[in-house]
Scaffold this active site. Structure first.
Site, PDB file in Angstrom:
ATOM      1  N   SER A 137      18.954 -14.738  53.882  1.00 57.59           N
ATOM      2  CA  SER A 137      20.375 -14.398  55.236  1.00 57.59           C
ATOM      3  C   SER A 137      19.051 -14.713  56.473  1.00 57.59           C
ATOM      4  O   SER A 137      18.195 -15.257  56.345  1.00 57.59           O
ATOM      5  CB  SER A 137      19.967 -12.694  56.271  1.00 57.59           C
ATOM      6  OG  SER A 137      20.398 -12.413  57.194  1.00 57.59           O
ATOM      7  N   TYR A 150      16.513  -3.987  57.655  1.00 64.71           N
ATOM      8  CA  TYR A 150      17.492  -4.659  56.925  1.00 64.71           C
ATOM      9  C   TYR A 150      16.344  -6.536  57.348  1.00 64.71           C
ATOM     10  O   TYR A 150      15.881  -6.808  56.100  1.00 64.71           O
ATOM     11  CB  TYR A 150      19.028  -5.221  57.511  1.00 64.71           C
ATOM     12  CG  TYR A 150      19.307  -6.074  56.145  1.00 64.71           C
ATOM     13  CD1 TYR A 150      20.123  -5.980  55.255  1.00 64.71           C
ATOM     14  CD2 TYR A 150      19.545  -7.849  56.628  1.00 64.71           C
ATOM     15  CE1 TYR A 150      20.863  -6.894  54.697  1.00 64.71           C
ATOM     16  CE2 TYR A 150      19.843  -8.564  56.457  1.00 64.71           C
ATOM     17  CZ  TYR A 150      20.519  -7.985  55.364  1.00 64.71           C
ATOM     18  OH  TYR A 150      21.118  -9.357  54.572  1.00 64.71           O
TER      19      TYR A 150
END
Length: 333
Positions: A137, A150
């Site tokens: 990401s 995360y």
């Protein structure tokens, strides 16, 4: 016919990726916890011409991951591609997260990748072939508020992958390890992730459909490139963090809370999948269909960068030749 394992295959990016590999005729091992989603993913894989093996697995448990890998090879043969994608998260200010919640999100989102990579390499290294794709990401580089578990896990995956890649290069291995850094995506993550925010969570725009990510992951599995960025927003976030991280901190402190929430009040009866899989099939897409882009110009450019570079050199050559010709004409006058 290639053999592929995808973790987190019951929904979202994992599901779209499994179907994308199946379109190439792959045999796909589907790894996730939710049996309803896994069964639906199997049907989708078979509908496009692939073969599927359902493997109910909690990737936070290394023994379960190892058993899944062994089952795939017993059923389909040698694993060619392993895609680490499974994740869990909590949308919340850091101080409101319990140690048990943080540990669980980290064990799934970071250690799940470690155990998956370990299981894959146990099989790929003796054969000296194969590819491990880490689904990353933009948040592997640029942390944002309200997603500390995360972001921390994605940063850890980035460092782990770089360390491992150096070791493989040192040993002269032909096994490829790559990481695909994704933008915001329209997946069920925002419907079943644990949240303590006052309003419903949402991805930070621009938002892309999970099939964009799947296209990049399948392509990355067949390349020798160390890392892939998907979406212009990913490029901006990563480069911006390298050039002006302090500015990014202040910008996200000002905008990061609002941009991650819709106008809808949080559902007080909201269920989440942090510790247990939820029943039912969520599919690949979330609830942001109107906002989500089906294509990424940046991904297209990345896939064709050699051709674009050649065109650029050719255009430069034409421009230089034209300039020289003009200069000679001026000299003759």
């Amino acid at each position: 016919m290639s053999v592929v394992v995808v973790t987190g295959a019951s929904a979202g990016v994992g599901r779209a990726t499994a179907v994308a590999f199946a379109r190439e005729g792959a045999r796909v091992g589907l790894v996730a916890r939710g049996s309803d989603g896994l069964d639906a993913a199997r049907r989708e894989v078979e509908a496009v011409g692939g073969q599927a093996l359902v493997l109910p697995t909690d990737v936070a448990d290394p023994d379960q991951v190892e058993r899944a890998a062994a089952t795939v090879e017993d059923s389909f043969g040698s694993i060619d591609v392993w895609v680490n994608n499974a994740m869990a998260t909590i949308f919340s200010p850091f101080i409101e997260i319990t140690p048990a919640e943080y540990r669980r999100a980290t064990e799934v989102t970071y250690l799940g990748y470690v155990w998956g990579t370990m299981a894959a390499l146990r099989r790929m290294l003796p054969r000296d072939r194969g590819a491990v794709v880490q689904v990353g990401s933009a948040l592997a580089y640029r942390g944002i508020p309200l997603q500390a578990p995360y972001c921390g896990a994605k940063h850890a995956i980035q460092g782990f992958t770089e360390s491992l890649r150096c070791e493989l290069l040192h040993g002269g291995s032909k096994v490829q390890v790559t990481m695909v850094q994704l933008p915001a995506l329209n997946t069920p993550q925002f419907d079943w992730g644990r949240s303590r925010m006052p309003r419903e969570p949402q991805p930070v725009p621009p938002i892309y459909q999970p099939e964009v990510a799947a296209e990049a992951i399948v392509w990355a599995a067949h390349q020798r490139r160390r890392e892939h960025y998907v979406g212009g927003s990913t490029v901006v976030a990563i480069l911006g963090d390298k050039l002006a991280p302090g500015l990014g901190d202040r910008y996200l402190a000002r905008t990061g809370y609002e941009s991650q929430q819709t106008n809808e009040p949080a559902d007080e009866g909201r269920q989440d999948n942090l510790f247990e899989a939820l029943p039912g099939d969520r599919g690949s897409h979330g609830r942001f269909e109107r906002e989500a882009h089906e294509r990424s110009l940046q991904l297209w450019a990345s896939k064709h960068r050699r051709g674009l570079a050649a065109l650029g050199v050719a255009a430069l050559g034409v421009a230089v030749a034209s300039a020289i010709g003009s200069a000679r004409g001026e000299t003759r006058r």
